[in-house]
Motif scaffolding. Structure first.
Motif, PDB file in Angstrom:
ATOM      1  N   PHE A  31       0.869  -1.205  -0.071  1.00  0.00           N
ATOM      2  CA  PHE A  31       0.272   0.276   0.361  1.00  0.00           C
ATOM      3  C   PHE A  31       0.719   1.281   0.050  1.00  0.00           C
ATOM      4  N   GLN A  32       0.570   2.549  -0.418  1.00  0.00           N
ATOM      5  CA  GLN A  32       0.941   3.860  -0.382  1.00  0.00           C
ATOM      6  C   GLN A  32      -0.030   5.049   0.028  1.00  0.00           C
ATOM      7  N   TRP A  33       0.573   5.987   0.514  1.00  0.00           N
ATOM      8  CA  TRP A  33      -1.172   7.089   1.050  1.00  0.00           C
ATOM      9  C   TRP A  33       0.005   7.793  -0.147  1.00  0.00           C
ATOM     10  N   LEU A  34      -1.640   7.903  -0.736  1.00  0.00           N
ATOM     11  CA  LEU A  34      -2.059   8.868  -1.769  1.00  0.00           C
ATOM     12  C   LEU A  34      -1.465  11.084  -0.905  1.00  0.00           C
ATOM     13  N   PRO A  35      -1.086  10.693  -2.137  1.00  0.00           N
ATOM     14  CA  PRO A  35      -0.736  13.183  -1.538  1.00  0.00           C
ATOM     15  C   PRO A  35      -1.910  13.210  -1.389  1.00  0.00           C
ATOM     16  N   GLY A  36      -1.241  13.826   0.108  1.00  0.00           N
ATOM     17  CA  GLY A  36      -2.530  15.063   1.001  1.00  0.00           C
ATOM     18  C   GLY A  36      -3.049  13.905   1.731  1.00  0.00           C
ATOM     19  N   GLY A  37      -2.827  12.532   2.188  1.00  0.00           N
ATOM     20  CA  GLY A  37      -2.341  12.262   2.856  1.00  0.00           C
ATOM     21  C   GLY A  37      -4.347  11.743   3.244  1.00  0.00           C
ATOM     22  N   ALA A  38      -5.538  11.602   2.728  1.00  0.00           N
ATOM     23  CA  ALA A  38      -7.034  11.279   2.884  1.00  0.00           C
ATOM     24  C   ALA A  38      -6.948  10.033   2.612  1.00  0.00           C
ATOM     25  N   ALA A  39      -6.282   9.458   1.621  1.00  0.00           N
ATOM     26  CA  ALA A  39      -6.584   7.691   1.545  1.00  0.00           C
ATOM     27  C   ALA A  39      -5.662   6.831   1.212  1.00  0.00           C
ATOM     28  N   ALA A  85     -10.328   5.244   1.494  1.00  0.00           N
ATOM     29  CA  ALA A  85     -10.380   7.054   1.662  1.00  0.00           C
ATOM     30  C   ALA A  85     -11.162   6.505   3.516  1.00  0.00           C
ATOM     31  N   LEU A  86     -10.221   6.946   4.011  1.00  0.00           N
ATOM     32  CA  LEU A  86      -9.820   7.516   5.888  1.00  0.00           C
ATOM     33  C   LEU A  86     -11.126   7.704   6.625  1.00  0.00           C
ATOM     34  N   ALA A  87     -11.419   9.068   5.393  1.00  0.00           N
ATOM     35  CA  ALA A  87     -13.137   9.207   6.331  1.00  0.00           C
ATOM     36  C   ALA A  87     -14.495   7.902   6.132  1.00  0.00           C
TER      37      ALA A  87
END
Length: 712
Positions: free
Chosen positions: A211-219, A271-273
């Motif tokens: 896995f990797q974080w998407l830019p911005g860290g929201a997902a 998404a983390l949300a």
């Protein structure tokens, strides 16, 4: 069953040269459903079995290193050593110790075996890179599951080495994401660096591979292999009418077919949300596989923007058509490529930008690529300069504001975290998980290097026994086949080098020479394997290296020619049995896998036979007795003096050893075999690891130091 180190850096790509891919867990208890696991980019994670965390588990060492006087090492010290990252030096997704974006923290999954309970304790540990604050456990590390890979046309060939967590900090450094095995499946979890807010992010029916974080860290974007579930359902559907015996079978490990190795991966985003997964957009998928990015140089393995505009540095093989060739550093500025001396810019394994005009890179050099060198290059201001050289392996390096932070080992120091000053090359220890080892007497080796009869260089490390006196030859044990890093127990860690030395044995940690097939022109995979196998050329090259160094130790008065033993796992086991056929140097042998002989071409399945036939082996019904006479113990036993033979095999591989075991036993060789439940190619369970250490020591004591030995 052989393994090939395709990269020459100690990473063992399992079983005769194919890079491992993804695989499927096989569960064999009544109606237990199959759970799946894997890692893209060449490594596969397969939870064939797991050993859960066991709190309280004495995972972290005392705050202060013990002040007791030096003592000798024990098998229990090795079995309870704290580890992190991969078992050897394999390439896994993510570094063994993940550096936070601000460079202030490193995170790792620490594991420690407990032989008494036969379980592991694990934890996600965060340590500050500066200061004396102790490390803290911020989350449970989950179960320890077994590594596996795809080969011979199917998924799920078990290696058995532990699967490390993938750890990645969010872009703002406020969260740590990590994979953790729960119920045999790798899922993504989140936690804050102070240990608060731990939460499970994914609930996938199959393991998360990377896995990797998407830019911005929201997902987060992640890879998995859900199609394996469909393949398992197809296999279930075939069961009532019987499974057709084909390339999906690995008979020595069980009677159920495996899903095909061609089963694809899928890339999803969560998404983390809302924590609802969805298919990744093509641009999002490039976060995991950036080589598809527009403008990415052909065949590049790493690209780094430098300077401004389109200026960049990248790594790529000098000949993309060449097989297993090292990378060359390229730098393009203002539309032209900067010249870089071949002596400095070949065999580069890592690249970082210190500032817009300065890059750091790590390269291999020396005999058989046995050294690492860190270089700094002020772009446009002359040639790169060397900051540091070492024979210690540095793994998963990441550049912070001041330092390059890496996992590292030395010949007498287990894996730890170091910081390397980006300006001076000065090295310091950031975190040592095993401070107790400072109180254990470990013998520093003598590094030896030599050429064999084929002109191929290699090296090894000689560890002298505690009671060695010049002029008094000692019994010698050869341990194989990778001698980089901490001299623990050789490849697969079963033959305890320092423990042997503490008990009066000289030990040669032998690094096999580079593959014979790499000496000629570029070849495709099977042409390379055929070049190795033709006239047993690679095996003869290894044998030449082995004979030269052992005879040198005899001539120096170090090795007693009447008491020389050899050990081996996988490729090392093949080296050992070939040596028994072609020399009389070795008077006792201990193996953890065994052994090549004619019936394996039928007993290990159609896929295995097809693969090996393409490399130059005869098929089962071919009358090529001369071939096996050269490479197998079985047809030679009547012509050889008896040599005590110990085999300690996993439950999923011991059948591979049965023809050799029976033939050796019937030929009058002192032969013993032990089978370890639930183990594959590499033994993972803590109780088994301790037993293997102790029995290997007892075996050589029995035959070379009978007054001191115990029963194996």
């Amino acid at each position: 069953m052989k393994e090939i180190d395709l990269d020459g850096d100690g990473s063992s790509s399992a079983a005769t040269g194919q890079l491992p891919r993804l695989a499927v867990r096989r569960a064999c208890k009544k109606n237990l459903r199959t759970a799946l696991g894997g890692v893209i980019l060449g490594i596969s994670l397969v939870p064939v079995a797991s050993w859960a965390s066991q709190p309280p588990c004495d995972l972290l060492p005392p705050a202060m290193a013990p002040s007791a006087p030096e003592r000798e090492i024990t098998a229990l010290d090795l079995a309870r050593l704290r580890d992190f990252g991969g078992m050897q030096f394999d390439t896994y997704p993510g570094p063994p110790a993940a550096l936070s974006p601000d460079g202030r923290h490193v995170a790792l999954q620490l594991r420690r075996g407990d032989p008494s309970s036969n379980r592991y304790c694990t934890g996600i540990v965060v340590k500050e890179t500066v200061g004396t604050a102790p490390p803290r456990i911020v989350a449970d590390g989950g179960e320890i599951i077994r590594l596996s890979f795809d080969k011979y046309g199917f998924s799920g060939l078990v290696s058995g080495a532990p699967v490390p967590s993938v750890l990645r900090w969010s872009p703002d450094g406020r969260r740590l994401a990590f994979t953790k095995a729960i119920g045999g499946l790798m899922q993504v979890f989140l936690v804050r660096p102070d240990g608060s807010g731990e939460a499970q992010l994914t609930r996938s029916p199959v393991s998360i591979d990377d896995f990797q974080w998407l830019p911005g860290g929201a997902a987060i974007v992640y890879a998995s292999r859900p199609a394996l579930l469909d393949e398992e359902r197809r296999i279930d559907g075939e069961a009532p009418s019987g499974w057709r015996y084909d390339v999906r079978f690995w008979p020595i490990a069980g009677g159920r077919p495996h899903p095909p190795s061609s089963t694809p991966s899928r890339i999803d985003v969560i998404a983390l949300a809302d924590r609802t997964p969805r298919p990744a957009l093509s641009a999002e998928g490039l976060v995991l596989a950036p080589d598809g990015t527009p403008g990415w140089p052909a065949s590049a393995t790493q690209v780094l923007p430098v300077g401004g505009g389109t200026d960049r540095a990248w790594l790529a093989p000098v000949d993309p058509s060449a097989l297993f060739k090292p990378n060359v550093l390229h730098v393009s500025m203002n539309g032209r490529e900067l010249p870089c001396p071949q002596s400095a810019c070949t065999d580069v394994v890592g690249l970082w930008k210190r500032d817009p005009r300065t890059i750091l890179f790590l390269r291999r050099q020396g005999v058989a690529r046995s050294e690492m060198a860190l270089l700094s290059w002020d772009l446009g201001k002359g040639a790169p300069r060397v900051l540091h050289t070492t024979i210690d392996p540095w793994l998963g390096c990441q550049l912070g504001p001041i330092e390059l932070v890496c996992a590292a080992e030395s010949d007498t120091a287990p894996r730890h975290v170091i910081g390397v000053d980006a300006g001076s090359g000065r090295v310091r220890t950031i975190y040592d998980p095993n401070p107790e080892f400072a109180a254990i007497r470990l013998r520093r080796p003598e590094r030896m290097a030599w050429r064999n009869a084929f002109g191929i260089e290699t090296f090894g490390d000689l560890v002298l026994p505690s009671d060695y006196r010049p002029g008094h030859p000692a019994p010698l044990i050869v341990v194989q086949y990778d001698s980089r890093g901490f001299l623990r127990g050789g490849t697969a860690d079963e033959f305890p080098i320092q423990l042997f030395a503490a008990k009066g044995f000289a030990v040669l940690s032998f690094n096999r020479p580079p593959w014979y097939g790499l000496q000629g022109p570029p070849l495709d995979l099977f042409a390379f394997l055929k070049a190795n196998q033709k006239d047993w050329s690679d095996r003869r090259s290894v044998q030449s290296s082995l004979e030269i160094v052992v005879e040198r130790l005899i001539a120096r008065g170090i090795a007693d020619p009447a008491r020389i033993g050899i050990t081996g796992q996988s490729d090392g086991a093949t080296t050992a049995t070939f040596a028994l056929v072609h020399s009389r140097l070795f008077k006792a042998v201990a193996l953890s896998t065994c052994c090549e002989e004619a019936t394996m071409m039928a007993n290990l399945g159609p896929g295995f036979e097809d693969w090996y036939a393409r490399t130059g082996y005869p098929r089962f019904n071919e009358d090529r007795r001369g071939f096996w006479k050269e490479g197998s113990l079985v047809p030679n036993l009547g012509d050889l003096p008896p040599v005590p033979l110990l085999i300690q095999a996993g439950e999923e591989e011991f059948r591979f050893a049965l023809p050799t075991y029976a033939a050796a036993k019937n030929a009058g060789w002192p032969t013993e075999m032990y089978v370890f439940s639930g183990e594959g190619h590499v033994k993972l369970q803590p109780a088994h690891r301790l037993a293997v250490y102790e029995r290997n020591l007892a075996w050589f004591q029995r035959w070379f130091k009978p007054r001191e030995g115990a029963s194996p």
